[in-house]
Design an enzyme around this catalytic site. Structure first.
Site: not given
Lengths: 471, 397
Positions: A441-442
């Protein structure tokens, strides 16, 4: 008041034994006329509509939509009223047969199974209904059968030589354990499957007319640890669309994946690793008495490596709390292992995996996947995960771009381990190589951190001794 | 029933041949398909009467009304039988839906002395020959092996084996020749019915050869309904079927199979030519099987719905109705009466079917030989004893 007339499911083809109720056109209380279409059924040969043989009021439907019903079973009762005799259909013959099936044929329908044969619909193995012979039959009578008919005249006709390849699979309904159609394969392929210990019923056919090819069996054998993906693989007929109801695990999975894919901005990174040493380590571990009772697989060391990487980079084991606008770093690692089961994809997790010794971790992984595949994973097993491993390698692929388990920020996919040309110590060699991919999850993990996590896992698998250094 | 095995085998055969030659056929198809030829047509789909120089036809209004009635009645018999199969009262049924004109037209062209050799779908021809519909249903209900005396109506037994009746008809026609009646006042002809699928059979081609070289008085009446179970016509022939006759040395003609007038005129002329000693001919009645091959078949699996829509516009009954109405040859009262007759016939067919007694197992010995045979008598006695050895009373069934 006359007894309601019962309409028994007819053989709409030639020698068919059952049909599925697709749609009722009438409901109890409706008035029907002779030849009015009352129900749509699907047999092995065709979808057809059945016209009512009676005129009157529908009293009851005896089979629901989606039910598979044996030929001869009453499916609808119609009250023809007092003056029913005026209707030609109501001869004594149909009247008297209406009672019988309730006692005899309905229970038989559940018990009977068919033994598959090369052509036709198979041989009934249910209790054969032989007519009783008189005990005082004369010697002449006893000798007679040999010269005369071998079967009693009341015996059912033999199944016809029907176009077996064209017979479609009935719509897949996992809930109803009906008789499965036999997998289609040529004799040498059957032999190969037998030799390799592959159950043809679990192999997805890719050959013409839905047949299983030699390659299908070989690839199935290559991933024997992989369970059957879904019942949907049974005898798909080319050119025919199949409609599978979305429910259960698949429905849940779909909702979770959509929510994850469209809320967490995914980034996936890849790393090819020479895991020859890991495989050697696995072999050595197997010989240790501590691991005598448990399964030691490369997955165990991947799990261990990921746990150690998480310890070095705690943010990989966290949760994005949108409501509170906080990133929650979890103190304990609940390690999810994605498992393909009969019911679909499930991700049970090992609670507090970071605290387990290697033998305990091996045991936990074994139990976890076992329970999940048996369909016995509890809701507790399936919730509260913090990071996940997906072993797509068992399906014979190099890697994938995994979608995060909702609520988590990282997922590691392991590809298959195979022999590859590899430069080791400045020389070209054949090594055991595996491709790892890490989706994250950036919002939580940027490229640098994600790369570190993946690189650390890779480093530990390249040289398992690193685990000792970092453990 | 015999129907089971032959149909199943036929379709299985088709499927296996499909895949093997798919590529070859696809590759050379465009260069070989001939232009669609002219059809002999006397009544357009819109109900307009047209003339054809070779096939004059003069029908009295009564005759046209009678033809219309026949068309409606056989369609009703067919629909009722179809329903009876779906209700479990018949083992199987082969529908004639869409082919009424080809059958009524050709059937009405037959003279009393002519002999018809049907397939298993010639319910319309059977009707014209005076065979009661219940006789057809006996076969499909499985309570008789044939059920009628072919000599009684000059209508041979239904033949399940594809195309074999073409040989029977040819042999029968050669018999007429040997009776020495061809060309005389008592002349008769044979007519063999078959379909487009049967045109690929060896039997049919052999029959063509024999009929041709012996100049036999036989008419080959092919109802090209476009589908041999699931095989389209293009898998049977690269040329229009009627042109095959040229190669065998006798004339062939294509007629609008949904035009009952044209079918009547063309068949009449071909039969007369045969009776006169001019030898065999082939009639290709170009029509369409509107229903399934049999009740065991599901045409939606292999046939586009669009085709059906096109052929609905060419319905054989609607055009006669339009012709009658447009020319004031019939009023609504007439059409209603025919409908009522059809409903009554449907009820009768249903009642007849449900009334049929199951045959005695002993009946199978009855028509094996003309003369009694010692061996058969012995077997009959053995079988009787065997049936009597059961505790229950089913032997009489």
């Amino acid at each position: 008041m006359a007894e309601p007339k019962q309409f028994k499911l007819p053989d709409a083809g030639e020698g068919l034994t059952e049909a599925e109720i697709v749609k009722w056109h009438v409901q109890p209380g409706d008035t029907v006329t002779i030849n009015q279409m009352i129900v749509e059924i699907e047999t092995a040969k065709a979808v057809v509509e059945l016209p009512s043989p009676y005129e009157g009021v529908v009293v009851g439907l005896h089979a629901g939509e989606g039910d598979t019903v044996a030929v001869g079973t009453p499916i609808i009762s119609i009250d023809a009223g007092d003056d029913g005799a005026a209707i030609p259909a109501e001869t004594a013959e149909t009247g008297e047969t209406a009672e019988a099936p309730k006692k005899q044929e309905a229970p038989r329908a559940q018990k009977e199974e068919r033994q598959p044969v090369l052509v036709g619909y198979g041989i009934k193995t249910g209790p054969t209904q032989r007519r009783k012979r008189k005990s005082n039959a004369t010697a002449g009578a006893a000798a007679a059968p040999a010269a005369a008919a071998p079967e009693a005249p009341a015996a059912p006709p033999p199944p016809p030589a029907a176009p077996a390849p064209a017979a479609p699979a009935p719509p897949v309904r996992p809930a109803a354990p009906g008789p499965r159609s036999r997998a289609l394969a040529k004799p040498p392929v059957r032999k190969l499957a037998k030799d390799l210990g592959v159950d043809l019923g679990t192999v997805a056919p890719t050959g013409p007319h839905g047949t299983i090819t030699r390659e299908d069996v070989q690839s199935a054998a290559a991933s024997t640890s992989a369970p059957p993906t879904a019942p949907a693989t049974t005898a798909l007929v080319a050119g025919e669309e199949q409609r599978i109801p979305i429910k259960g695990v698949r429905k849940h999975t779909a909702a979770a994946m959509v929510s994850s894919a469209f809320t967490a901005p995914h980034v996936t990174e890849f790393l090819q690793v020479d895991v020859t040493e890991t495989l050697a380590a696995v072999r050595r571990l197997r010989e240790l008495p501590e691991f005598a009772e448990v399964k030691v697989s490369p997955l165990l060391l991947v799990a261990k490596a990921l746990l150690l990487a998480v310890r070095r980079h705690p943010l990989a084991n966290s949760h994005w709390d949108e409501a509170a606008q906080e990133i929650v770093v979890k103190p304990q690692v609940n390690l999810g292992i994605a498992a393909a089961t009969e019911r679909g994809l499930v991700v049970p997790n090992i609670k507090g995996a970071q605290a387990l010794t290697l033998p305990d971790l091996a045991r936990a992984i074994g139990e976890l996947t076992e329970t999940a595949r048996a369909g016995k994973a509890t809701p507790a097993d399936l919730t509260g995960g913090t990071i996940t491993i997906s072993n797509v390698g068992v399906f014979g692929v190099d890697t994938g771009t995994p979608i995060l388990n909702p609520g988590e920020v990282a997922i590691l996919a392991i590809g298959q381990i195979r022999d590859m040309p590899w430069v080791a110590d400045g020389e070209l060699a054949v090594r055991k190589v595996c491709t790892l991919s890490l989706s994250f999850d950036h919002r939580v993990i940027d490229g640098e951190l994600g790369s570190k996590v993946l690189r650390d896992v890779g480093a530990m698998l390249h040289d398992p001794l690193t685990m000792l250094a970092w453990g | 029933m015999t129907v089971d095995a032959s149909n199943g085998a036929a379709s299985a055969h088709h499927e296996s041949s499909d895949s093997a030659h798919e590529d070859v056929r696809a590759a050379d198809r465009p260069t070989r398909v001939a232009e669609p030829p002219e059809l002999v047509q006397l009544l357009t789909p819109e109900g307009d009467r047209v003339d054809h120089p070779d096939y004059p036809l003069d029908l009295a209004p009564d005759e046209v009304r009678s033809i219309y009635r026949d068309l409606v009645l056989v369609r009703r018999i067919d629909a009722e039988a179809n329903s009876l199969q779906r209700q479990g009262e018949l083992g199987i049924w082969a529908s004639l839906l869409g082919q009424e004109a080809a059958q009524i037209g050709s059937g009405r062209a037959l003279g009393a002395a002519d002999m018809a050799f049907p397939t298993y779908r010639e319910h319309g021809v059977a009707w014209c020959r005076g065979l009661p519909p219940r006789k057809l249903l006996e076969l499909y209900r499985g309570v008789s092996h044939g059920g009628w005396d072919p000599a009684e109506h000059n209508f041979h037994l239904y033949t399940i084996v594809i195309g074999s009746q073409a040989l029977h008809a040819t042999g029968y026609a050669m018999g007429i020749q040997r009776d020495g009646v061809v060309g005389g006042p008592n002349a008769a002809a044979a007519i063999a019915y078959f379909g487009d699928g049967a045109s690929s059979q060896g039997d049919v081609n052999e029959a063509f050869v024999f009929a041709s070289v012996f100049n036999a008085p036989v008419v080959f009446f092919c109802q090209n309904n476009q589908w041999a179970i699931s095989e389209p016509l293009e898998r049977q022939s690269r040329i229009p079927l009627y042109r095959r006759a040229n190669g065998f040395g006798f004339p062939g003609v294509r007629v609008d199979g949904n035009d009952v007038f044209a079918c009547l005129a063309v068949t009449r002329r071909a039969l007369q030519a045969a009776r006169d000693g001019q030898g065999p001919s082939l009639i290709e009645a170009f029509t369409y099987r509107m229903g399934a091959h049999t009740t065991s078949d599901d045409p939606t699996r292999y046939r586009p719905d669009a085709d059906l829509e096109v052929w609905k516009l060419k319905d054989p009954i609607e055009r006669v109705k339009a012709y009658l109405a447009r020319n004031d040859l019939a009023d609504q009262e007439f059409f209603d009466a025919v409908e009522a007759d059809a409903d009554e016939l449907g009820r009768q067919v249903r009642a007849d079917c449900l009334d049929m007694p199951d045959p005695s197992p002993m009946a199978m010995f009855e028509n094996v030989y003309v003369e009694p045979s010692a061996l058969l008598e012995e077997e009959r006695e053995q079988f009787r004893t065997y049936l009597a050895s059961f505790e229950d009373e089913e032997a009489g069934r």
